[in-house]
Design a protein around this motif. Structure first.
Motif, short mmCIF file in Angstrom:
data_model
loop_
_atom_site.label_atom_id
_atom_site.label_comp_id
_atom_site.label_asym_id
_atom_site.label_seq_id
_atom_site.Cartn_x
_atom_site.Cartn_y
_atom_site.Cartn_z
N VAL A 198 -6.27 2.23 60.33
CA VAL A 198 -6.84 3.04 59.26
C VAL A 198 -6.01 2.90 57.99
O VAL A 198 -6.55 2.83 56.89
CB VAL A 198 -6.92 4.52 59.71
N LEU A 199 -4.71 2.85 58.15
CA LEU A 199 -3.85 2.71 56.96
C LEU A 199 -4.19 1.43 56.21
O LEU A 199 -4.11 1.38 54.99
CB LEU A 199 -2.38 2.72 57.36
N ARG A 200 -4.58 0.40 56.97
CA ARG A 200 -4.94 -0.85 56.30
C ARG A 200 -6.26 -0.72 55.55
O ARG A 200 -6.45 -1.36 54.52
CB ARG A 200 -5.02 -1.99 57.31
N ILE A 201 -7.16 0.12 56.06
CA ILE A 201 -8.45 0.31 55.36
C ILE A 201 -8.25 1.11 54.08
O ILE A 201 -8.84 0.82 53.05
CB ILE A 201 -9.46 1.05 56.28
N LEU A 202 -7.39 2.12 54.14
CA LEU A 202 -7.15 2.95 52.96
C LEU A 202 -6.41 2.14 51.90
O LEU A 202 -5.62 1.26 52.23
CB LEU A 202 -6.33 4.19 53.35
N PRO A 203 -6.68 2.42 50.62
CA PRO A 203 -6.13 1.55 49.56
C PRO A 203 -4.61 1.66 49.41
O PRO A 203 -4.03 2.71 49.67
CB PRO A 203 -6.84 2.06 48.30
N GLY A 204 -4.02 0.56 48.98
CA GLY A 204 -2.60 0.55 48.64
C GLY A 204 -1.69 0.34 49.84
O GLY A 204 -2.10 0.54 50.98
N PRO A 205 -0.44 -0.08 49.57
CA PRO A 205 0.49 -0.34 50.67
C PRO A 205 1.03 0.95 51.27
O PRO A 205 1.03 1.98 50.60
CB PRO A 205 1.63 -1.09 49.97
N HIS A 206 1.44 0.90 52.53
CA HIS A 206 2.23 2.02 53.05
C HIS A 206 3.63 1.48 53.36
O HIS A 206 3.80 0.31 53.68
CB HIS A 206 1.58 2.66 54.27
N PHE A 207 4.62 2.33 53.21
CA PHE A 207 5.98 1.82 53.26
C PHE A 207 6.97 2.90 53.68
O PHE A 207 6.62 4.08 53.74
CB PHE A 207 6.39 1.28 51.88
N GLU A 208 8.17 2.45 53.96
CA GLU A 208 9.24 3.36 54.32
C GLU A 208 10.52 2.84 53.68
O GLU A 208 10.78 1.64 53.71
CB GLU A 208 9.37 3.42 55.84
N GLU A 209 11.30 3.72 53.09
CA GLU A 209 12.58 3.33 52.50
C GLU A 209 13.64 4.31 52.98
O GLU A 209 13.35 5.48 53.20
CB GLU A 209 12.52 3.42 50.96
N ARG A 210 14.86 3.79 53.13
CA ARG A 210 15.96 4.69 53.49
C ARG A 210 16.96 4.75 52.35
O ARG A 210 17.26 3.74 51.72
CB ARG A 210 16.66 4.18 54.74
N GLN A 211 17.45 5.92 52.08
CA GLN A 211 18.53 6.08 51.10
C GLN A 211 19.78 6.46 51.88
O GLN A 211 19.87 7.59 52.35
CB GLN A 211 18.19 7.15 50.08
N PRO A 212 20.70 5.52 52.00
CA PRO A 212 21.87 5.80 52.85
C PRO A 212 22.69 6.97 52.31
O PRO A 212 22.83 7.15 51.11
CB PRO A 212 22.67 4.49 52.78
N LEU A 213 23.21 7.74 53.23
CA LEU A 213 24.05 8.88 52.88
C LEU A 213 25.47 8.60 53.32
O LEU A 213 25.68 7.93 54.32
CB LEU A 213 23.59 10.13 53.62
N PRO A 214 26.45 9.10 52.58
CA PRO A 214 27.82 9.01 53.09
C PRO A 214 27.92 9.81 54.40
O PRO A 214 27.22 10.81 54.57
CB PRO A 214 28.66 9.67 51.99
#
Lengths: 695, 634
Positions: free
Chosen positions: B552-568
């Motif tokens: 379904v995510l592929r049918i819906l418009p735009g990319p889906h993604f995940e990013e991590r912001q490392p913490l100390p």
């Protein structure tokens, strides 16, 4: 061991002073200081001397010389003065030398005699010349105050962020004031000036006369005035040889003294030692020095912070020492080491004998990603030294686009600036570059650049939509964007054109564009619109009244309301209005006219494509229950209950609902049963329900 | 005063205090008396940050609306323009300043750009010859404004249109800046998820901005566990449907602006016997709606059908509380009763207001929501409290009222048919009739767009028919509006003859037949059957994760993604067992109250595992959304 008191001399009754030499000056001065313009920076900073400051005799050979010495007289720089006549010299808080010229230009030098920049004190100053100038220090930075030949004051409270203020006129001031000074109170810079026996305080809004409290009588002129470094205290010297000392706010007198010397002093300054309770004024004449003081309260200043100390070291290029101090004091990187490294880098870029590559690499190696280092500042310095390529290399290390872009623009690397701005996502930055590019490139090149940058192109289109409609058209044309061109001309047909012919022409252009865009629907719709416009014009001519810009639907309605049924029919046919909508339209119009007879005739003209419930509804809307009931009987079984409820026949509605055995209908009727009148009906429904449940 | 902001899982009052501080600091920079000249659009959002009293404390003596020509006379030292960075506003400011210069003694001018300084605008001021007149030119980064304990909005009206139609990402840049401010106050958000083109860009900008600020290490313990960025165009469906929560309906019918609603005053008139309603107030009744009001916090997110019973229950409780005074015998008891009086009176006022609002809504929706329980008229209460809860039987509905409610019912039926996938591929009779009767164009457009979205686009013939009907009935100028809707993807021809909606509906369980409006067990209660797609995405992300809905995510418009912001390491969180995660969900392009209600429902689920704080570019509904996309060439 010497007696401690041996070299102390009495001063007045209760105080003593001593004189001893701290150090001797290293300089080898040939001129008399009196023939020079002299400026010494505060806190033991450098001293600047301008020799032969433009004597009247105009001997080109005797160009003035600007010398800069350290506080101990070590020569730091010496240069020939090639600019205009200088009226005044002064050091800024950042140890930059400000040289105020007669034409109002201010030249700024570093303490090594390196030219930094110049600025002007404005047109008024340029026209009337500078009579006198003062450099003063405020909490914002350093300011310049100018007295012009027209006896007006102009000042800037901070030369780092130049905003010129022209002070209001002093009423009746025909000649230069006998003495004046700039002072800073409540974070606002003022001018205090003396004209004869009067003192005036100028702020940017008004000129007000002021009187020092407790001033001895008989003063006919003030010869000198001095404010303390912090602007808290003021000293006035009068023509009666009288000295008044008090607060600069002129609210309080500290003390007064009569020295009986009526000659105007050469100089008068406040003097106070750190941690001392004593404040004193030193007055100097040709061959006499006098200290006047009081000792009442303690004021302590600790102005020279560690930051300033580091700055001073950096200015003297003593980088390793500064870094050692930072490390010793464990200053946070941003305030300490980073800053010094950045200064070092700025110095490094000035080493012309090293290649761009090597300098950039050396700087990056030493600085890396050190927090708080601004590569753009360093790059700006490199550009300032004429090393554009080096500057670009350094900018590559700058993570903040907001800092990269303005410098790239300044260096005329607009296209690079554009891609950096786009990368940042900061649309304001992109706009700024775009407007630059627009002025810099010819139209073709500019459009070409845009074409390769879709984000910039959309933004520029937005700009044009509000600011330059014609350019917007050109942009669409260039991209063969016929769909948008069509919309553009539709808008134009409303915006620009008053005459019907003009509007139709614009619409024709729009329709053509829509055809090119292969949007047949829009093209046909636009042609229909043209047809309607022409027709409306004809209707207005023939029938009078307002037709232009009504929708097709409303045009037909208006015709029916005006009794032009034939024309209405014709129009509906020409534009192929669907039957259902036409019935709604006629029904609504006839009910509005309350032409019930015609409505009934219409209802019988053929079988209604919309059923008869709408007839009931519309009659009820006009509060005609009688007519409504006529149609209620013709409503089909599905909507019968609704129709009966609308005309208020709850009992019959109940019967129909019971007959239909429809639970939803039963509830609907029940919800319409109100109060006592429908009690019986409600019971009937409940019974029917109960029965239905039994089955 | 803004205590309700601090009741949530994340104390948003911290943000409010921070922006208030920034405002005070700016005002103090301009020493002396001042007049503020307002960009009118800003006054509403500013009201949520600072009341006039704060401005007054900082010597603001006059306030004007930004208009051309001269400024009204004001004996002040400073004139400060509070404006959005827009070129047309710069032209007006220049006009003001120039005519002021001619007037004589000059004042200090300052500009405060909200939310960002603009080189473009300053260049314009320079071109107009007035840039030098300003002493302070600063920016006030009021990106995200706290609306409630769990709600932030940028109130940027044009954001959707700019992003999806015009390719102008300014509001995305502001959104990223706003998120940086939040992170500065609440710590770095360790995980970023997103779906959609704009979300991707905002995430990119955030990562980039983080690099720019490497110098100042953020040492705040992170409050948010996740950030979920969602593009509005991933879910074009939800805002088109009529919201059926209490707050949603108030917004649909009366429009909530900056947490205020203006209501017809008749129902709020104090009821007096024999008055005959002679002195009915004529000015609209203005009420602030937020969780500071206890009762409102309780009912705002309920399905409207569940509101009536709560109101009657409250009425009984309050009336019982007032009865208590008869039982108060000793001085101590009477004292205690009296001490509770202010709270009880406030509760009674609040109940009276919401009863009136519920009645107003019922006039529109009545007989539709057949389940709506009658508000019982409790004789005891009206006798003691002068509070009247008339049942519908007392007020025979007028003919127009019946028509309105019939129509509401018909509209709702059509909407629900579309959303459950019935007859989406042919011309709809009801829509046809609406056009033929010239119902509001926005209503028609909402329905047509809804049908289009629920059918992954309309058949060319159907689409052209609707468009032609609209142009003929409402005027050809609306061709521009139709083009805009097509560009936004709200209205489109079906391509490839494929309708993806059923797949999406089934996989995400967007239509629930067994909905419980009184005691909901699923988010679908907010639309009485339809579960908002956007919120479903959030729910599925939290459990079991998006991997389960890749298709379904592929049918819906735009990319889906995940990013991590490392913490100390020192800042990494160790979750206590049973402790919920906090997700900041950011709707780029707007969010509706029904979606917010659905998210709050998820936050409150006992085993939900996630609590939500909601941020958006704009609080909106289908009507304000379509309205912003309409273009009126004259």
């Amino acid at each position: 061991m010497d007696c401690y008191t041996a070299n102390w001399n009495p001063l007045g009754d209760s105080a003593f002073y001593r004189k001893y030499e701290l150090y001797s000056m290293d300089w080898d001065l040939k001129e008399e200081l009196r023939d020079c313009l002299v400026a010494a920076a505060p806190y033991g900073g450098p001293i600047a001397l301008l020799r032969n400051p433009w004597r009247k005799e105009k001997a080109a050979s005797v160009r003035p010389v600007l010398d800069i010495y350290s506080a101990s007289g070590m020569p730091l720089a010496s240069l020939l003065w090639k600019s205009g006549p200088v009226v005044s010299l002064g050091w800024s808080a950042e140890e930059e030398l400000l040289c105020v010229q007669e034409d109002g230009a201010v030249l700024v030098y570093g303490l090594h005699g390196d030219f930094r920049r110049h600025f002007s004190m404005g047109n008024e100053v340029l026209q009337n010349r500078v009579l006198d100038a003062r450099i003063f220090h405020t909490e914002f930075g350093s300011g310049v105050a100018i007295l012009t030949g027209a006896h007006r004051f102009t000042l800037s409270a901070n030369v780092g962020d130049l905003k010129l203020r022209r002070m209001p006129e002093v009423p009746g001031l025909q000649s230069a004031p006998s003495c004046w000074t700039a002072l800073c109170q409540d974070r606002v810079a003022h001018i205090l000036l003396a004209v004869g026996p009067d003192l005036y305080l100028l702020d940017h809004a008004a000129c007000s006369a002021v009187t020092p409290p407790g001033l001895a009588p008989g003063v006919s002129s003030f010869l000198q005035m001095a404010v303390s470094f912090t602007y808290r205290h003021l000293a006035l010297f009068t023509d009666t040889g009288y000295i008044w000392m008090g607060t600069a706010s002129l609210k309080e007198k500290l003390c007064e003294f009569n020295c009986n010397i009526r000659a105007p002093p050469k100089q008068m300054v406040w003097c106070s030692r750190p941690r001392s309770k004593e404040r004193a004024v030193v007055v100097a004449w040709e061959r006499r020095l006098m200290v006047v003081g009081d000792a009442s309260e303690s004021i302590q200043y600790k102005q020279l912070t560690i930051q300033v100390l580091l700055d001073r070291l950096v200015l003297r290029r003593l980088y390793p020492l500064a870094i050692q101090i930072c490390e010793y004091l464990r200053l946070p990187e941003v305030q300490g080491v980073s800053r010094i490294l950045a200064h070092w880098a700025c110095y490094k870029v000035q080493q012309k004998d090293v290649s761009d590559e090597d300098v950039a690499r050396a700087i990056n190696q030493k600085l890396g990603d050190t927090p708080g280092v601004s590569y753009s500042d360093i790059a700006a310095r490199a550009y300032g030294c004429g090393r554009t390529e080096l500057a670009i290399k350094l900018l590559e290390y700058e993570p903040r686009s907001g800092e990269q872009v303005p410098l790239l623009l300044k260096m005329k690397r607009s296209k690079l600036a554009l891609s950096k701005a786009i990368e940042s996502g900061d649309t304001d930055l992109v706009f700024t570059v775009l407007l630059h590019l627009k002025n810099e490139l010819n139209r073709g090149d500019f459009f070409m650049t845009l074409r390769n940058q879709p984000m910039a192109l959309s933004l520029y289109r937005q700009f044009c939509k509000h600011q330059e409609l014609e350019t917007l058209k050109d942009l669409y044309n260039q991209d063969d964007n016929h769909q948008e061109l069509g919309s553009f001309h539709i808008r134009a047909s409303y915006a620009a054109e008053e005459r019907i012919e003009g509007r139709v022409a614009a619409l024709q252009t729009a329709a053509d564009a829509f055809y090119k865009a292969k949007n047949e629907f829009a093209a046909k719709a636009t042609e229909d619109q043209m047809r309607l416009l022409r027709l409306q014009r004809r209707l207005e001519d023939e029938l009078g009244g307002q037709f232009l810009d009504l929708s097709l639907h409303d045009t037909v309605t208006t015709l029916i309301l005006g009794g032009h049924n034939k024309r209405a029919e014709q129009l509906a046919r020409d534009f192929r209005i669907p039957d259902k909508r036409l019935w709604w339209l006629k029904l609504t119009a006839l009910a509005d006219l309350e032409d019930w007879e015609e409505l009934e005739k219409f209802s019988k003209s053929k079988k209604s494509p919309i059923g008869y419930l709408p007839f009931v509804e519309i009659c009820m809307k006009q509060h005609n229950k009688y007519e409504a009931k006529k149609y209620a009987s013709r409503v089909g079984p599905e909507q019968k209950v609704k129709a009966l409820l609308l005309v208020g026949d709850v009992a019959q509605a109940a019967d129909v609902a019971i007959e239909h055995r429809n639970e939803a209908e039963l509830s609907l009727v029940l919800s319409h049963c109100t109060g006592a009148t429908d009690g019986a009906t409600a019971d009937k429904i409940q019974r029917a329900r109960a029965q239905a449940q039994k089955k | 005063m803004a205590a309700h902001l601090s009741y949530g899982r994340v104390n948003l009052n911290v943000l409010r205090e921070a922006v208030r501080r920034e405002l005070r600091e700016f005002l103090d920079k301009c020493a002396g008396s001042k007049a503020i000249v307002w960009d009118e659009y800003l006054t509403g959002p500013f009201g949520l940050i600072a009341q006039y009293s704060l401005l007054k404390e900082h010597e603001v003596e006059k306030m004007f609306t930004l208009k051309g020509n001269r400024l009204p006379a004001a004996d002040v030292k400073n004139i400060i323009f509070f404006v959005r960075p827009r070129l047309e506003l710069m032209d007006i400011i220049a006009e003001n300043v120039l005519s002021e210069d001619r007037r004589g003694p000059t004042r200090d001018f300052h500009i405060l750009f909200v939310p960002r300084r603009s080189l473009l605008c300053e260049q314009r001021l320079k071109d107009l010859g007035v840039l030098g007149s300003f002493i302070h030119r600063e920016e006030y980064s009021l990106d995200l404004i706290p609306f409630d304990g769990d709600l932030l909005s940028m109130e940027s009206e044009g954001a959707f249109k700019e992003c999806y139609l015009e390719g102008d990402q300014t509001s995305l840049y502001h959104a990223a800046k706003g998120l940086m401010t939040l992170q500065a106050l609440y710590g770095t958000i360790p995980q970023i998820f997103g779906k959609g083109e704009c979300s991707r860009q905002v995430a990119n900008m955030m990562i980039r901005m983080k690099r720019e600020f490497t110098g100042s290490q953020n040492s705040i313990f992170p409050v948010f566990d996740n950030l979920l960025l969602l593009d509005r165009n991933v879910d074009l469906l939800t805002p088109l449907a009529t919201q059926l929560t209490y707050e949603g309906l108030i917004d649909e019918i009366y429009g909530i602006q900056n947490s205020y609603v203006k209501l017809p005053p008749e129902k709020f008139a104090p009821k007096k016997q024999g008055d005959g309603g002679k002195d009915l107030p004529t000015e609209a009744k203005k009420l602030q709606l937020n969780s500071a009001e206890e009762l409102y916090a309780e009912i705002r997110d309920k399905n409207f059908n569940a509101v009536g019973s709560v109101l009657s229950k409250k009425a009984k409780i309050i009336s019982a509380a007032f009865e208590e005074r008869h039982n108060a015998k000793t001085v101590g008891e009477i004292k205690q009763f009296v001490s509770q009086l202010p709270h009880m009176q406030a509760a009674r006022g609040s109940l009276a207001n919401h009863t009136s609002i519920a009645e107003l809504i019922k006039d529109v929706t009545n007989r539709v929501l057949l389940l709506l329980p009658r508000l019982e008229c409790n004789g005891t209460i009206s006798a003691h409290c002068n509070l009247c809860l008339p049942g519908s039987s007392d007020s025979p509905a007028s003919a127009s009222c019946v028509a309105a409610s019939e129509d509401f019912f018909d509209k709702l039926t059509v909407e629900q048919e579309f959303m459950s996938g019935i007859d989406t591929d042919k011309v709809n009779n009801y829509i046809e009739d609406c056009i033929a009767q010239k119902h509001s164009l926005i209503k028609v457009l909402r329905l047509v767009c809804l049908q289009s979205v629920c059918n992954s686009g309309l058949k060319q013939k159907v689409l052209d028919y609707y468009k032609r009907e609209i142009l003929q009935t409402y005027g050809y100028e609306h061709i521009l509006t139709l083009h805009n809707l097509e560009k936004a993807g709200l209205l489109k021809p079906q391509t490839g003859g494929r309708n993806n909606y059923p797949t999406i509906r089934k996989t995400l369980r967007l239509w629930m037949d067994d909905v419980n409006e009184q005691n909901p067990t699923d988010i679908s209660y907010v639309y009485s059957g339809y579960a908002p797609l956007s919120v479903r995405l959030a729910q599925l992300l939290s459990r079991p994760g998006w991997r389960s809905i890749e298709e379904v995510l592929r049918i819906l418009p735009g990319p889906h993604f995940e990013e991590r912001q490392p913490l100390p390491t020192g800042l990494q969180k160790k979750r206590q067992p049973g402790e919920n995660r906090v997700t900041l969900i950011f709707f780029l392009g707007g969010v509706t109250f029904a979606e917010i209600a659905a998210l709050r429902f998820l936050s409150q689920l006992e085993d939900g595992g996630t609590e939500y704080v909601i941020a958006t570019t704009k609080l909106m509904n289908g009507t304000s959304w379509i309205e912003a996309l309409m273009e009126k060439p004259f």
